[in-house]
Design a protein around this motif. Structure first.
Motif, PDB file in Angstrom:
ATOM      1  N   LYS A  10       6.624  15.841 -14.050  1.00  0.00           N
ATOM      2  CA  LYS A  10       5.306  16.228 -13.526  1.00  0.00           C
ATOM      3  C   LYS A  10       4.843  15.376 -12.354  1.00  0.00           C
ATOM      4  N   TYR A  11       4.922  14.048 -12.511  1.00  0.00           N
ATOM      5  CA  TYR A  11       4.216  13.192 -11.547  1.00  0.00           C
ATOM      6  C   TYR A  11       5.082  12.669 -10.402  1.00  0.00           C
ATOM      7  N   ARG A  12       6.380  13.021 -10.397  1.00  0.00           N
ATOM      8  CA  ARG A  12       7.235  12.614  -9.264  1.00  0.00           C
ATOM      9  C   ARG A  12       6.603  13.154  -7.970  1.00  0.00           C
ATOM     10  N   ASN A  13       6.518  12.300  -6.957  1.00  0.00           N
ATOM     11  CA  ASN A  13       5.979  12.708  -5.650  1.00  0.00           C
ATOM     12  C   ASN A  13       4.571  13.310  -5.795  1.00  0.00           C
ATOM     13  N   SER A  14       3.757  12.738  -6.682  1.00  0.00           N
ATOM     14  CA  SER A  14       2.378  13.205  -6.937  1.00  0.00           C
ATOM     15  C   SER A  14       2.336  14.694  -7.311  1.00  0.00           C
ATOM     16  N   GLY A  15       3.371  15.157  -7.970  1.00  0.00           N
ATOM     17  CA  GLY A  15       3.403  16.577  -8.375  1.00  0.00           C
ATOM     18  C   GLY A  15       3.781  17.512  -7.243  1.00  0.00           C
ATOM     19  N   GLN A  16       4.272  16.951  -6.139  1.00  0.00           N
ATOM     20  CA  GLN A  16       4.568  17.780  -4.964  1.00  0.00           C
ATOM     21  C   GLN A  16       6.067  18.043  -4.819  1.00  0.00           C
ATOM     22  N   THR A  17       6.682  18.567  -5.861  1.00  0.00           N
ATOM     23  CA  THR A  17       8.069  19.032  -5.724  1.00  0.00           C
ATOM     24  C   THR A  17       8.128  20.433  -6.311  1.00  0.00           C
ATOM     25  N   GLY A  69       1.494   3.997  -0.845  1.00  0.00           N
ATOM     26  CA  GLY A  69       2.915   3.924  -1.200  1.00  0.00           C
ATOM     27  C   GLY A  69       3.615   2.676  -0.703  1.00  0.00           C
ATOM     28  N   LEU A  70       3.051   2.023   0.328  1.00  0.00           N
ATOM     29  CA  LEU A  70       3.693   0.822   0.868  1.00  0.00           C
ATOM     30  C   LEU A  70       3.447  -0.406  -0.020  1.00  0.00           C
ATOM     31  N   ASP A  71       2.470  -0.315  -0.937  1.00  0.00           N
ATOM     32  CA  ASP A  71       2.238  -1.440  -1.858  1.00  0.00           C
ATOM     33  C   ASP A  71       3.244  -1.368  -3.000  1.00  0.00           C
ATOM     34  N   ASP A  72       3.835  -2.523  -3.303  1.00  0.00           N
ATOM     35  CA  ASP A  72       4.947  -2.554  -4.252  1.00  0.00           C
ATOM     36  C   ASP A  72       4.645  -1.990  -5.628  1.00  0.00           C
ATOM     37  N   ASP A  73       3.376  -2.167  -6.084  1.00  0.00           N
ATOM     38  CA  ASP A  73       3.085  -1.757  -7.469  1.00  0.00           C
ATOM     39  C   ASP A  73       2.560  -0.319  -7.568  1.00  0.00           C
ATOM     40  N   THR A  74       2.632   0.455  -6.494  1.00  0.00           N
ATOM     41  CA  THR A  74       2.125   1.837  -6.538  1.00  0.00           C
ATOM     42  C   THR A  74       3.130   2.769  -7.219  1.00  0.00           C
ATOM     43  N   ASP A  75       2.614   3.575  -8.163  1.00  0.00           N
ATOM     44  CA  ASP A  75       3.461   4.587  -8.811  1.00  0.00           C
ATOM     45  C   ASP A  75       3.213   5.966  -8.216  1.00  0.00           C
ATOM     46  N   GLN A  76       1.987   6.195  -7.753  1.00  0.00           N
ATOM     47  CA  GLN A  76       1.649   7.511  -7.223  1.00  0.00           C
ATOM     48  C   GLN A  76       0.879   7.390  -5.912  1.00  0.00           C
ATOM     49  N   GLY A  77       1.342   8.080  -4.886  1.00  0.00           N
ATOM     50  CA  GLY A  77       0.694   8.036  -3.581  1.00  0.00           C
ATOM     51  C   GLY A  77      -0.333   9.146  -3.423  1.00  0.00           C
ATOM     52  N   PRO A  78      -0.779   9.368  -2.174  1.00  0.00           N
ATOM     53  CA  PRO A  78      -1.774  10.410  -1.906  1.00  0.00           C
ATOM     54  C   PRO A  78      -1.126  11.792  -1.864  1.00  0.00           C
ATOM     55  N   LEU A  79      -1.956  12.819  -1.784  1.00  0.00           N
ATOM     56  CA  LEU A  79      -1.457  14.158  -1.495  1.00  0.00           C
ATOM     57  C   LEU A  79      -1.206  14.236   0.010  1.00  0.00           C
ATOM     58  N   ILE A  80      -0.488  15.272   0.425  1.00  0.00           N
ATOM     59  CA  ILE A  80      -0.066  15.300   1.836  1.00  0.00           C
ATOM     60  C   ILE A  80      -1.218  15.568   2.793  1.00  0.00           C
ATOM     61  N   ASP A  81      -2.129  16.471   2.417  1.00  0.00           N
ATOM     62  CA  ASP A  81      -3.227  16.781   3.350  1.00  0.00           C
ATOM     63  C   ASP A  81      -4.418  17.385   2.620  1.00  0.00           C
ATOM     64  N   GLU A  82      -5.432  17.692   3.388  1.00  0.00           N
ATOM     65  CA  GLU A  82      -6.694  18.199   2.855  1.00  0.00           C
ATOM     66  C   GLU A  82      -6.489  19.513   2.065  1.00  0.00           C
ATOM     67  N   PRO A 111      -4.157  11.121 -11.601  1.00  0.00           N
ATOM     68  CA  PRO A 111      -3.211  11.805 -12.493  1.00  0.00           C
ATOM     69  C   PRO A 111      -4.028  12.493 -13.590  1.00  0.00           C
ATOM     70  N   THR A 112      -3.828  13.785 -13.743  1.00  0.00           N
ATOM     71  CA  THR A 112      -4.739  14.598 -14.556  1.00  0.00           C
ATOM     72  C   THR A 112      -4.006  15.305 -15.686  1.00  0.00           C
TER      73      THR A 112
END
Ligand code: SIN
Length: 485
Positions: free
Chosen positions: A281-288, A321-334, A370-371
């Motif tokens: 589910k959460y790989r790539n913030s759900g964007q796959t 995503g550039l911070d080492d401890d991040t598991d989930q980044g932003p969505l791609i756009d608005e 994450p929802t």
């Protein structure tokens, strides 16, 4: 972008082995989705330059087809090694332009490189056949030949790996490519173009064009010199491309949208199912397009599954995503944010319970929490459309027959997943699911060694594995007469 090998950062299209100078001065700015900071300007090219790339590809392809497969293989292997050598920089480029955590970006580079390596090997195994003659004086030989020039359109969610997994089989089989990356993420493709030059791939063989989608699409589709189109992206665009390919009868490979069911039967290993659901589910913030979109849990274990799932999803850390401890980044756009919010609000209106998250993250911008939505039902948008965001709707079910019917009730047929410890059920359900890929007791199915692709409105063709090469080859049979004394 702060990387070590600055040569990887290119702002112009790569055509016929050259970096095109800006011609008409038109540029597009590229932004980091984590903070909306501009990371660069790329210059767009028009129809004249696209046609130039097609011409160059035609010339290069004819020569490349005659290069011994061992040499093709060696060139691709050099590219593979260069990707590994530059893994950290290439990963950073992905994170800057796409937003996914560095750990995932590093994985994406290895994933893409694995396709290059796999097809470097497969280049040496493009076997034909000898068929018994249908008359006593006849011998029938089957050979496989490259299709020719390939038009290629890649998405923003895996800006490097999706290009690499088309580039591997195309170049290994003797084709040439004219490629257009997604407008949000051009830098990963341009970095691969730079490495292709470093690897010694001949000029004109691999071209990367920064251009408006309509202009590029129409030039590629009109050209009778382009014999194949390969596209990864939305089903709506895929359908348009498929229709438009009819005029020149191009071969078409489409890797389109999905709406993956993820089924947990009551005899499943619960811990493993929870981990699998999180990964899917959460790989790539759900964007796959293989993300679990509908999690079906058998009613006897529904509450227990939800409890464990919520506990673990709570630990996901959202951030840059550039911070080492991040598991989930932003969505791609608005637009992605708007769609995600719409799916959540529709689910709550129709009786869903927000068990976790449900709103824009406190970081603001394009970050979404994450929802998890409990008590989901089949009327909701989340049950019928791909969300492409970090939202996990959980549905209860009673019987195997019922869940298969609900899982298959979709125009999509890309990935599906289920968890059980029952051997007979494993076979039955694997066969019954109308999907091109089934993960049995796993939430991660992608590999260069397996045939990735969908059925129904999720597309046609396969990427990776021994089957992946067929998409770039024509079959020719030679009937040899007069062999009798
Ligand atoms: C995709 O989302 O298009 C590809 C995902 C994968 O290769 O695992």
């Amino acid at each position: 972008m702060e990387i070590i090998n600055k040569n990887l950062i290119k702002h112009q299209s790569y055509i016929d082995g050259e970096w095109l100078e800006m011609l008409d001065g038109s540029t597009t700015s590229i932004y980091n989705p984590a903070n909306q900071e501009k990371i660069g300007d790329v210059s767009s090219c028009g129809i004249k330059e696209i046609n130039k790339a097609i011409e160059a590809a035609c010339i290069a392809q004819k020569k490349w087809a005659k290069v011994p497969s061992k040499e093709k293989s060696e060139a691709l292997n050099r590219l593979y090694l260069l990707m590994l050598e530059n893994q950290e920089d290439l990963a950073k480029i992905i994170t800057y332009e796409q937003g996914k955590p560095l750990l995932e970006s590093r994985g994406e580079i290895l994933y893409g490189a694995a396709y290059i390596q796999w097809f470097a090997e497969e280049a040496k195994r493009i076997y034909g056949d000898i068929i018994p003659g249908h008359m006593s004086d006849r011998r029938t030989v089957v050979i496989k030949q490259p299709i020719g020039v390939v038009g290629c359109i890649t998405p923003w969610n895996f800006p490097s790996a999706m290009l690499a997994r088309k580039m591997g089989p195309a170049l290994a089989s003797g084709c040439a490519m004219v490629c257009k990356p997604a407008p949000q993420t051009p830098y990963s493709a341009l970095a691969l173009a730079y490495l292709s030059k470093e690897a010694g791939l001949p000029k004109g063989l691999f071209n990367v064009i920064i251009s408006d989608a309509e202009i590029f699409g129409s030039a590629i589709l009109k050209s009778s010199a382009v014999r194949k189109l390969t596209f990864t992206g939305s089903t709506a665009t895929g359908k348009k491309l498929l229709k438009a390919s009819a005029d020149t009868v191009k071969r078409v490979s489409l890797e389109l949208g999905g709406h993956a069911p993820f089924i947990v039967f009551d005899d499943a290993d619960l811990e493993s199912a929870i981990d699998g659901a999180i990964a899917a589910k959460y790989r790539n913030s759900g964007q796959t397009c293989v993300c679990a979109n509908r999690i079906y849990v058998q009613s006897k274990i529904y509450e227990k599954f939800c409890e464990g799932f919520i506990e673990k999803v709570k630990l996901i850390k959202t951030g840059n995503g550039l911070d080492d401890d991040t598991d989930q980044g932003p969505l791609i756009d608005e637009n992605a944010l708007i769609k995600t919010k719409k799916h959540v609000s529709n689910a709550t209106e129709l009786g869903g319970l927000i068990a976790l998250g449900g709103k824009t993250h406190k970081l603001g911008g394009l970050f979404f929490e994450p929802t998890i939505i409990k008590n989901s039902n089949d009327k909701m948008l989340v049950a019928n459309e791909e969300t492409f965001g970090p939202v996990a709707p959980i549905f209860a079910f009673e019987t195997e027959r019922e869940v298969i019917q609900r899982a298959n009730n979709s125009p999509y047929g890309l990935a599906s997943y289920f968890y059980t410890r029952d051997l007979a059920k494993s076979w039955r359900v694997s066969e019954e699911l109308e999907y091109g890929m089934v993960g049995l007791n796993t939430g991660i199915i992608s590999s260069e060694m397996a045939p990735f692709g969908g059925i129904k409105e999720s597309g046609m063709g396969r990427e990776g594995s021994k089957y992946g090469m067929d998409d770039y080859l024509e079959i020719k049979y030679i009937s040899i007469a007069g062999v009798d004394d």
